[in-house]
Design a protein around this motif. Structure first.
Motif, PDB file in Angstrom:
ATOM      1  N   PHE A   2      -3.077 -15.253 -13.012  1.00 30.93           N
ATOM      2  CA  PHE A   2      -4.280 -14.445 -13.197  1.00 30.93           C
ATOM      3  C   PHE A   2      -3.923 -12.979 -13.034  1.00 30.93           C
ATOM      4  O   PHE A   2      -3.117 -12.623 -12.181  1.00 30.93           O
ATOM      5  N   ASP A   5      -8.114  -8.372 -12.584  1.00 32.51           N
ATOM      6  CA  ASP A   5      -9.482  -8.351 -13.114  1.00 32.51           C
ATOM      7  C   ASP A   5     -10.033  -9.764 -13.282  1.00 32.51           C
ATOM      8  O   ASP A   5     -11.194 -10.032 -12.975  1.00 32.51           O
ATOM      9  N   GLN A   6      -9.193 -10.668 -13.772  1.00 30.58           N
ATOM     10  CA  GLN A   6      -9.627 -12.048 -13.936  1.00 30.58           C
ATOM     11  C   GLN A   6      -9.887 -12.698 -12.581  1.00 30.58           C
ATOM     12  O   GLN A   6     -10.825 -13.484 -12.430  1.00 30.58           O
TER      13      GLN A   6
END
Length: 60
Positions: A2, A5-6
């Motif tokens: 990831f 931001d995710q």
């Protein structure tokens, strides 16, 4: 795996989903029964009052 931001988006989604879940549990277990119980008690009071008025009219 990831990007940051995710990861933040995933955490926000989990937070919102968890809050929604516990809110539904709270509403179903406390608020809705309280609302239904109050409505039933109010309905019974109205019926009792109507009977009392009808009885007074017949006796008067």
């Amino acid at each position: 795996m990831f990007e940051f931001d995710q990861y933040l988006g995933f955490l926000a989604f989990l937070t919102i989903a968890t809050i929604g879940f516990w809110l539904m549990i709270f509403l179903v277990s406390f608020i809705v029964p309280y609302w239904i119980g109050g409505s039933i008690m109010e309905m019974l009071k109205e019926k009792k009052e109507a009977k009392r008025k009808k009885r007074e009219e017949l006796n008067a």
